[in-house]
Design an enzyme around this catalytic site. Structure first.
Site, mmCIF file in Angstrom:
data_model
loop_
_atom_site.group_PDB
_atom_site.id
_atom_site.type_symbol
_atom_site.label_atom_id
_atom_site.label_comp_id
_atom_site.label_asym_id
_atom_site.label_seq_id
_atom_site.Cartn_x
_atom_site.Cartn_y
_atom_site.Cartn_z
ATOM 1 N N TYR A 31 0.789 -1.088 -0.004
ATOM 2 C CA TYR A 31 0.032 0.028 0.039
ATOM 3 C C TYR A 31 0.882 1.150 -0.071
ATOM 4 O O TYR A 31 2.271 1.353 0.055
ATOM 5 C CB TYR A 31 -0.979 -0.074 1.204
ATOM 6 C CG TYR A 31 -0.329 0.487 2.795
ATOM 7 C CD1 TYR A 31 0.383 -0.584 3.404
ATOM 8 C CD2 TYR A 31 -0.709 1.755 2.940
ATOM 9 C CE1 TYR A 31 0.864 0.071 4.357
ATOM 10 C CE2 TYR A 31 -0.050 2.135 4.218
ATOM 11 C CZ TYR A 31 0.374 1.233 4.820
ATOM 12 O OH TYR A 31 1.112 1.640 6.192
ATOM 13 N N ARG A 50 7.268 4.138 -5.755
ATOM 14 C CA ARG A 50 7.780 3.328 -4.311
ATOM 15 C C ARG A 50 6.654 1.921 -4.294
ATOM 16 O O ARG A 50 6.796 0.990 -4.014
ATOM 17 C CB ARG A 50 7.587 3.812 -3.241
ATOM 18 C CG ARG A 50 8.048 3.220 -1.995
ATOM 19 C CD ARG A 50 8.049 4.008 -0.756
ATOM 20 N NE ARG A 50 7.020 4.498 -0.122
ATOM 21 C CZ ARG A 50 6.875 5.472 0.871
ATOM 22 N NH1 ARG A 50 7.712 5.915 1.585
ATOM 23 N NH2 ARG A 50 5.553 5.877 1.406
ATOM 24 N N LYS A 149 6.571 -1.756 1.744
ATOM 25 C CA LYS A 149 5.447 -1.119 2.366
ATOM 26 C C LYS A 149 4.421 -1.995 2.508
ATOM 27 O O LYS A 149 3.304 -1.753 1.468
ATOM 28 C CB LYS A 149 5.019 0.042 1.706
ATOM 29 C CG LYS A 149 4.245 1.004 2.673
ATOM 30 C CD LYS A 149 4.429 2.547 2.347
ATOM 31 C CE LYS A 149 3.355 3.343 3.208
ATOM 32 N NZ LYS A 149 3.517 3.155 4.789
ATOM 33 N N GLU A 182 13.058 3.345 12.992
ATOM 34 C CA GLU A 182 11.968 4.184 12.599
ATOM 35 C C GLU A 182 10.841 4.140 13.448
ATOM 36 O O GLU A 182 10.754 3.084 14.335
ATOM 37 C CB GLU A 182 11.631 3.962 11.059
ATOM 38 C CG GLU A 182 10.904 2.651 10.766
ATOM 39 C CD GLU A 182 10.656 2.400 9.585
ATOM 40 O OE1 GLU A 182 10.336 3.297 8.442
ATOM 41 O OE2 GLU A 182 10.497 1.049 9.033
HETATM 42 N N1 PDD Z 1 3.388 5.535 6.656
HETATM 43 N N2 PDD Z 1 7.984 4.487 8.155
HETATM 44 C C1 PDD Z 1 6.895 3.449 7.957
HETATM 45 C C2 PDD Z 1 6.980 2.294 8.881
HETATM 46 C C3 PDD Z 1 5.799 3.969 7.491
HETATM 47 O O1 PDD Z 1 4.548 3.266 7.594
HETATM 48 C C4 PDD Z 1 5.823 5.471 7.083
HETATM 49 C C5 PDD Z 1 4.636 6.119 6.238
HETATM 50 C C6 PDD Z 1 6.857 6.230 6.839
HETATM 51 C C7 PDD Z 1 7.057 7.401 6.221
HETATM 52 O O2 PDD Z 1 6.965 7.409 4.875
HETATM 53 P P1 PDD Z 1 6.394 8.608 3.961
HETATM 54 O O3 PDD Z 1 7.117 9.822 4.283
HETATM 55 O O4 PDD Z 1 6.655 8.370 2.830
HETATM 56 O O5 PDD Z 1 4.942 8.848 4.325
HETATM 57 C C8 PDD Z 1 7.983 5.575 7.515
HETATM 58 C C9 PDD Z 1 2.159 6.034 6.082
HETATM 59 C C10 PDD Z 1 1.773 7.393 6.395
HETATM 60 C C11 PDD Z 1 1.108 4.911 6.442
HETATM 61 O O6 PDD Z 1 1.174 3.844 7.186
HETATM 62 O O7 PDD Z 1 -0.226 5.128 6.495
#
Ligand code: PDD
Length: 294
Positions: A31, A50, A149, A182
């Site tokens: 996702y 991505r 993801k 993270e």
């Molecule tokens: N999550 N690390 C993890 C584990 C994440 O799930 C996310 C984003 C990020 C930051 O990614 P980005 O800057 O591309 O949004 C880092 C989204 C917001 C979610 O799970 O809905």
């Protein structure tokens, strides 16, 4: 509310997937989460790139090209008359008999969910949020690479449960070696000796799209950036801490476990620059995106 399911918009009450969907049975899918400002999906190309990387890492063929996916996203936004929104794009392995074999599924399930953007409380940006360092470790990248993801989010959910137990807003996970990785849905930054530090991709993290933008903005503004391996002690002894993701942008942190931090100038400066970047992007793309408000 309308949901885009496979090839068409359906009312949310009819937006259902099978109990045999492998996304449901096994977390087999991927996702992306994006934020929409004034009718424009911010950095949609980076998110689609991505999404395709995640798909390729799990051997999933997305049966749509980028133009089709963008069309589905904008159709969903228009059907719901949303212009400040959150959009989630989900692609699962699809419907198939029970069993792990991906070939049991003939076609991926493709879903776009949009919701009106609910702003985070203003106090989060003004007074900062609370973090903990979770006991649960981030998935080992050699086992389930956080760069995928995926729909399989239990690792992060376990850390989130720890955060909730102590009324913290977010939990930072360490990797198996004990280095900072993270947050459950965010990347972590801190400032130490005037250097902006963030765990490197090698630590086993999702390389956030916001993270990439923020490090670029920092460099452009003369801030030294160090992507490396850091023990929790680096974080505890930082002068400021913040986290990033596509929906929260840059959110300052006022405590990590029992250690307190002031809301720092770096987070403030970068948030201002980030929002300028968003505005410039929206202005530029406005002509390309179908207008939602005519
Ligand atoms: N999550 N690390 C993890 C584990 C994440 O799930 C996310 C984003 C990020 C930051 O990614 P980005 O800057 O591309 O949004 C880092 C989204 C917001 C979610 O799970 O809905």
């Amino acid at each position: 509310m309308f949901i885009y399911l496979n090839s068409k918009l359906v009312p949310s009450a009819e937006a259902k997937v099978s109990v045999f969907d492998h996304g449901f049975l096994y977390g087999d899918g991927i996702y992306e989460t994006m934020r929409v400002y004034d009718g424009v999906v911010f950095l949609i190309d980076e998110h689609l790139k991505r999404l395709r990387r995640s798909a390729s890492l799990i051997g999933l063929d997305i049966p749509k090209n980028d133009a089709d996916i963008k069309g589905a996203v904008y159709d969903t936004l228009m059907a719901n008359s949303f212009n400040d929104a959150y959009v989630r794009l989900t692609v699962s392995r699809g419907y198939g008999d029970i069993g792990l074999d991906p070939d049991l599924c003939k076609e991926p399930t493709f879903i776009v969910i949009a919701e009106k953007f609910k702003p985070y409380p203003r106090s989060y940006y003004e007074a900062g949020i609370r973090l903990i360092i979770a006991a649960v470790r981030r998935n080992l990248k050699q086992a389930l690479d956080p760069q995928i993801k995926s729909l399989n989010f239990l690792n992060n959910i376990l850390a989130k449960i720890e955060a909730k137990r102590t009324d913290a807003n977010e939990a930072v996970m360490l990797n198996a070696a004990g280095h900072l990785a993270e947050g459950t849905v965010s990347n972590v930054f801190f400032v130490k000796d005037s250097v902006l530090c963030t765990p490197s991709v090698e630590c086993g993290i999702l390389d956030g799209i916001t993270r990439t933008l923020v490090t670029g903005l920092a460099v452009k503004n003369g801030i030294h950036v160090w992507e490396g391996e850091f023990t929790p002690e680096y974080l505890y002894s930082a002068s400021e801490v913040f986290i990033t993701n596509s929906t929260m942008e840059i959110m300052p942190v006022n405590s990590v476990d029992a250690v307190h931090f002031k809301i720092g100038e770096t987070a403030k400066l970068l948030l201002t620059k980030y929002r300028q970047e968003v505005n410039a992007y929206v202005r530029e793309k406005k002509g390309e995106a179908p207008s939602l408000w005519e």
